[in-house]
Design an enzyme around this catalytic site. Structure first.
Site: not given
Length: 521
Positions: A411, A377
């Site tokens: 990601e 994140c």
């Protein structure tokens, strides 16, 4: 109950959850527009009802409560019952994402009509990131009279060579020759009219998925990617009105699973040092007399000027990590929250003043990533956005990868703002390397895709996708060429002049750990 009528007919119509109709809002130019919206919730108040609406094809952070005077009842669409999807391969299917609608009236909508929505690119095959695709740059025609190029290398090679050409009105080009094969001789030929041009690597420029479209098996380590199949009406709605964090008041964009008893408060108060949430200003003031922290817990691994980075272990500082995830979820829709923060490291960027270290943003990463993810994140808090801190977070994540001796990638999927920041960073980093190449011993300098990846720690797939997104790499009769126009060079120079915040490797004090040894957890 809303009144729907004209000169001759007057009807009372009840707006229920699932109805769709045009709703008045202001666009970026502060002009009125009437996009189609779906009613997610209805709040009956004594004076007038309120409707929580989601604008179709708009980002969820624009969802809001609206009053009846902003609704265009003439194009009200009622939801129909969803039909069950027949099972596929013996597995139960799910209902359609948007049920068919009944249109109660076909009169034109009030106000300005909204143009058709723009198709947006995505990092995954089934999820939009909300960023408009940039229009392709003008394709420059190569000259047929160029000499042949002999490339005695066994993998993708970029050879730098510059000419001052008079092409299409004195356009100055910097051309890079690329070849996939060993010892091949190529001649540049202008593309034939109507001839289909191949793409490098055979992948979509905006997609990072596997080529067959089959999702990979679930990973055994932690992941913060949200499983959208479990979305419900509760998580689709913002549940916090306002957050006070230090000297800033933030308006959340998305749902965050704070305790239910705090969601009805007009303001949720957070301690800016330990991120503990409190229900009132008096509770916050009492907490500050007891809180000894003036910086995030963990080790300070970087400092330059007023900017510092702290490394926080999700196992050793579990409460802080969970509070950080709760705060981040208010501004990240594509991630989910795991209370088990043990598999993650959190890197918090702060700005220092006489009162302490104030959080600016953060990124998290897995201690062990089987897919070379160096970011799980990443978030810059809204008060600090559009000031260069996002690129600084990204640059720091790659600086850690350089120390670890690895290449990394974020990601997926990225949010729309995250995708913008990463594309901008990749573009500037790759162009900076290519433009700094200089001839050696009178010969053209050479550089490979692998070398670019090793220098920057950017994964090879991201390097190639960035070149494709910029429309720089093309295929001509068995040869790949990369062309930089004068516009791209000038645009890069202007962007680098505005980029004042950079990571200084001398200020980094970081020793990577081998997390495969569980004793280090």
């Amino acid at each position: 109950m809303q009144e729907l009528g004209d000169d001759n007919i007057s009807l009372n119509v009840e707006i229920i959850e699932g109805c769709r109709l045009p709703v008045l809002r202001k666009n970026q130019e502060n002009e009125d527009e009437w996009p189609l919206a779906e009613v997610l919730s209805v709040r009956d108040l004594p004076r007038t009802p309120l409707y929580y609406v989601h604008y179709i094809d708009f980002n969820k952070r624009l969802d809001e409560w609206v009053t009846p005077d902003r609704l265009d009842m003439k194009k009200l669409q009622f939801p129909k019952k969803e039909a069950r999807t027949p099972p596929k391969n013996g597995l139960p299917g799910s209902g359609p994402g948007s049920p068919e609608r009944d249109v109660s009236a076909s009169a034109p909508s009030r106000g300005k009509t909204l143009p058709a929505p723009v198709q947006t690119p995505s990092y995954t095959r089934d999820r939009s990131v909300g960023q408009e695709r940039a229009t392709p740059r003008e394709q420059h025609q190569p000259l047929a009279a160029l000499t042949t190029v002999n490339i005695p290398l066994n993998h993708l090679t970029l050879m730098w060579r510059a000419w001052f050409l008079l092409v299409c009105g004195k356009q100055k080009l910097i051309t890079f020759f690329v070849s996939w094969k060993n010892g091949s001789t190529r001649r540049l030929i202008p593309p034939q009219p109507g001839r289909k041009r191949k793409t490098c690597g055979g992948t979509d420029e905006d997609s990072q998925d596997s080529s067959d479209g089959i999702p990979s098996a679930p990973r055994m380590t932690g992941s913060l990617v949200s499983d959208r199949s479990h979305d419900d009406i509760v998580t689709r709605m913002k549940n916090i009105d306002c957050i006070e964090l230090g000297r800033h008041r933030l308006k959340p964009w998305y749902f965050s699973p704070y305790p239910q008893e705090l969601t009805g408060l007009p303001i949720l108060y957070l301690c800016e040092y330990c991120l503990k949430y409190l229900k009132s200003l008096k509770c916050l003031q009492r907490h500050l007399t007891k809180c000894n922290l003036r910086h995030p817990p963990g080790n300070e691994i970087y400092r330059k000027g007023t900017i510092s980075f702290f490394e926080i272990d999700g196992r050793k500082n579990k409460t802080y990590s969970q509070n950080l995830c709760l705060l981040a979820k208010c501004f990240l829709d594509h991630k989910t929250l795991y209370y088990d923060t043990d598999p993650f490291l959190f890197y918090v960027m702060t700005e220092y003043d006489s009162k302490g270290f104030h959080i600016v943003g953060y990124f998290s990463k897995e201690k062990e990533s089987t897919e070379d993810y160096n970011v799980a994140c990443i978030l810059t808090l809204p008060p600090y956005q559009r000031r260069g801190y996002g690129k600084l977070l990204i640059e720091f994540s790659y600086e850690l990868s350089k120390v670890e001796g690895k290449t990394g990638t974020p990601e997926k999927p990225l949010s729309d703002l995250g995708l913008l920041s990463y594309r901008s960073y990749w573009t500037q980093t790759i162009l900076e390397i290519l433009m700094n190449l200089k001839p050696e011993n009178g010969e053209r300098p050479q550089i490979t895709i692998n070398e670019i990846s090793e220098i920057t720690s950017v994964k090879k797939e991201d390097v190639i996708s960035t070149l494709q997104y910029l429309n720089l790499i093309n295929y001509y009769k068995g040869q790949y060429i990369l062309t930089l126009s004068e516009d791209i060079v000038e645009g890069h120079e202007r962007a680098m002049q505005k980029r004042h915040l950079r990571i200084d490797s001398k200020g980094l004090h970081f020793t990577p750990k081998d997390w495969s040894k569980r004793g280090k957890w």
